[in-house]
Design a protein around this motif. Structure first.
Motif, PDB file in Angstrom:
ATOM      1  N   SER A  19       2.941   0.180 -14.430  1.00  0.00           N
ATOM      2  CA  SER A  19       4.325   0.640 -14.357  1.00  0.00           C
ATOM      3  C   SER A  19       5.313  -0.524 -14.407  1.00  0.00           C
ATOM      4  O   SER A  19       4.966  -1.682 -14.169  1.00  0.00           O
TER       5      SER A  19
ATOM      6  N   ILE B 283      -4.031   0.669  -1.764  1.00  0.00           N
ATOM      7  CA  ILE B 283      -2.983   1.457  -2.414  1.00  0.00           C
ATOM      8  C   ILE B 283      -1.973   0.493  -3.006  1.00  0.00           C
ATOM      9  O   ILE B 283      -1.525  -0.445  -2.342  1.00  0.00           O
ATOM     10  N   ASP B 284      -1.609   0.721  -4.281  1.00  0.00           N
ATOM     11  CA  ASP B 284      -0.652  -0.184  -4.919  1.00  0.00           C
ATOM     12  C   ASP B 284       0.777   0.236  -4.596  1.00  0.00           C
ATOM     13  O   ASP B 284       1.010   1.235  -3.900  1.00  0.00           O
TER      14      ASP B 284
ATOM     15  N   GLY C 188      -9.333   3.462 -11.203  1.00  0.00           N
ATOM     16  CA  GLY C 188      -9.215   3.398  -9.746  1.00  0.00           C
ATOM     17  C   GLY C 188     -10.282   2.574  -9.064  1.00  0.00           C
ATOM     18  O   GLY C 188     -10.572   2.800  -7.884  1.00  0.00           O
TER      19      GLY C 188
ATOM     20  N   SER D  77     -10.570   1.313   0.655  1.00  0.00           N
ATOM     21  CA  SER D  77      -9.533   1.667  -0.306  1.00  0.00           C
ATOM     22  C   SER D  77      -8.292   0.798  -0.163  1.00  0.00           C
ATOM     23  O   SER D  77      -7.971   0.326   0.933  1.00  0.00           O
TER      24      SER D  77
ATOM     25  N   ASP E 264       2.926   1.596  -6.282  1.00  0.00           N
ATOM     26  CA  ASP E 264       3.314   2.899  -6.840  1.00  0.00           C
ATOM     27  C   ASP E 264       2.666   4.055  -6.082  1.00  0.00           C
ATOM     28  O   ASP E 264       2.897   5.219  -6.405  1.00  0.00           O
TER      29      ASP E 264
ATOM     30  N   GLN F 263      -8.077   1.017 -14.459  1.00  0.00           N
ATOM     31  CA  GLN F 263      -7.425   2.254 -14.883  1.00  0.00           C
ATOM     32  C   GLN F 263      -8.058   3.480 -14.242  1.00  0.00           C
ATOM     33  O   GLN F 263      -7.407   4.503 -14.045  1.00  0.00           O
TER      34      GLN F 263
ATOM     35  N   LYS G 107      -0.702   4.507  -5.935  1.00  0.00           N
ATOM     36  CA  LYS G 107      -2.009   4.849  -6.489  1.00  0.00           C
ATOM     37  C   LYS G 107      -3.112   4.227  -5.637  1.00  0.00           C
ATOM     38  O   LYS G 107      -3.033   3.063  -5.247  1.00  0.00           O
ATOM     39  N   ARG G 108      -4.162   5.012  -5.387  1.00  0.00           N
ATOM     40  CA  ARG G 108      -5.280   4.557  -4.559  1.00  0.00           C
ATOM     41  C   ARG G 108      -6.408   4.019  -5.436  1.00  0.00           C
ATOM     42  O   ARG G 108      -6.709   4.569  -6.489  1.00  0.00           O
ATOM     43  N   TYR G 109      -7.051   2.955  -4.962  1.00  0.00           N
ATOM     44  CA  TYR G 109      -8.182   2.344  -5.652  1.00  0.00           C
ATOM     45  C   TYR G 109      -9.331   2.146  -4.669  1.00  0.00           C
ATOM     46  O   TYR G 109      -9.110   1.923  -3.471  1.00  0.00           O
TER      47      TYR G 109
END
Length: 412
Positions: free
Chosen positions: A11, A45-46, A373, A43, A48, A371, A50-52
């Motif tokens: 983003s 979280i960025d 996660g 985990s 934005d 991409q 989004k969780r990874y």
């Protein structure tokens, strides 16, 4: 894939945050394009939202999970007491930490430091001093045997015996006193030892080299050789230790006890930098006041967190999880052999995966994983390292394996 192509996938918010880092922080890393804002367990979280799934665990520094509640609680309690006294004075936290870590390793004492590289530098100094004062090596003649492909840090002394051109190039003149031999070859170590050899310094598993696992008899043979020749055996367990490979130390898995353990990364629980040299009095006892030191080494905050890490390991739960889930990781990754993967090396929850260069680069696969996660990191062009926090669940691990297959499938 270029950096521009990678950035195009994230983003505008993340691109702006990355641009600030690139403008004002030295470019000594080449991170993947993700900006982490929060983390818990396995985990992150960025910015934005989004969780990874974190499958790197800060190079094994976060073995026990991000924001581990037991470790965070101890840190917060210590923050309200005292965080730094320097070693000019005693602190209430240092003694219990030193005693607990020495007990965990089956040794007498510890030398607390901060970073892994500091532990390695300290181990080198101790070995040289032991060589001169105990073994009787002539002044200035001590040598230490190391292995090709090693990674022990990036200080001036350490890169002097590195064969990684990126870590070593144009940083000379280099510190003398080291002999490099092929990794995994005990006979080469035997041939290199002479009357001035004070130590053999090895990683039980070479992490930065791509999770390089030596033959099963390698470390036992090295241990026997060093005993016979009155040479210290120093095991750099900074990445391989503290539960990662299914044992407290990787040396435990092959029935070996070194003279000195070098520890770091996970010893700070992912909260503060903590490292240590751990050994017996007959070796670490060569240090006298004023001969080595660190303002922050063994500080109360680090000691409190370090002791809590030892308590986590004393139960054996994390080691058992690494063994059990690591076996599943090994089986899951081997399913991709011949399908874009040329080799898999697993030790507990630690894997090195070689990507077929005719298919993709390791970084391209890591970008695809991002991409989907999954956070993972490449090394040496064609190898992906996976080292998730040991608190990862079976479901998360199965998902990670499936996502790896999909990320790889885009190229096959």
């Amino acid at each position: 894939m270029t950096d521009h192509d990678e950035l195009a996938r994230v983003s505008a918010t993340q691109q702006a945050a990355i641009a600030v880092v690139e403008a004002h922080a030295a470019h000594n890393y080449h991170p993947l394009p993700v900006v982490v804002a929060e983390a818990s367990g396995a985990s992150v979280i960025d910015i934005d939202g989004k969780r990874y799934l974190d499958c790197l665990a800060a190079y094994s520094a976060v073995n026990f999970g991000h924001s581990n509640p037991d470790l965070v609680r101890v840190a917060k309690e210590q923050l309200d007491r005292v965080t730094l006294t320097s070693r000019a004075f005693h602190s209430a936290a240092l003694g219990p930490f030193a005693e607990a870590l020495a007990r965990l390793a089956g040794k007498d004492m510890i030398l607390p430091m901060n970073t892994g590289a500091e532990a390695v530098e300290s181990g080198i100094k101790v070995a040289r001093k032991w060589g001169y004062e105990v073994k009787g090596v002539a002044s200035g003649e001590a040598n230490i045997i190391v292995a090709e492909g090693n990674f022990h840090g990036r200080t001036t002394t350490i890169i002097s015996f590195s064969d990684d051109p990126e870590a070593r190039g144009n940083f000379g003149p280099y510190t003398p006193g080291f002999r490099s031999v092929p990794y995994g070859d005990a006979s080469a170590i035997e041939a290199a030892i002479d009357e001035n050899t004070v130590a053999v310094l090895l990683e039980p598993i070479q992490g930065e080299a791509g999770v390089g696992i030596p033959p099963a008899d390698y470390l036992p043979r090295v241990r026997e050789l060093t005993r016979q020749r009155n040479v210290l055996f120093i095991a750099d367990e900074i990445q391989s230790g503290l539960g990662r490979t299914g044992a407290t130390f990787q040396c435990d898995n092959v029935g070996v006890v070194p003279d000195l353990y070098l520890l770091g990364k996970a010893l700070g629980g992912g909260i503060v930098p903590v490292s240590a040299v751990v050994g017996n009095t007959d070796v670490l006892g060569v240090l006298q006041p004023g001969q080595h030191g660190s303002t922050f080494g063994g500080n109360p905050l680090a000691a409190a967190v370090g002791k809590a890490v030892v308590e986590v390991l004393e139960t054996g739960e994390m080691q058992e999880r690494a063994r059990r889930l690591g076996a599943r990781l090994d089986v899951g990754l081997r399913a991709f052999l011949g399908k874009g993967v040329t080799e898999v090396r697993c030790a507990g929850l630690w894997a090195g995966i070689d990507i077929d260069p005719d298919v993709a680069t390791a970084r391209e696969v890591c970008t695809n994983l991002l991409q989907r996660g999954i956070l993972a990191k490449d090394t040496h062009g064609q190898t992906i390292r996976l080292a998730p926090p040991l608190v990862i669940t079976e479901e998360e691990l199965e998902w990670a394996i499936a996502q790896f297959g999909e990320a790889l499938g885009d190229f096959v």
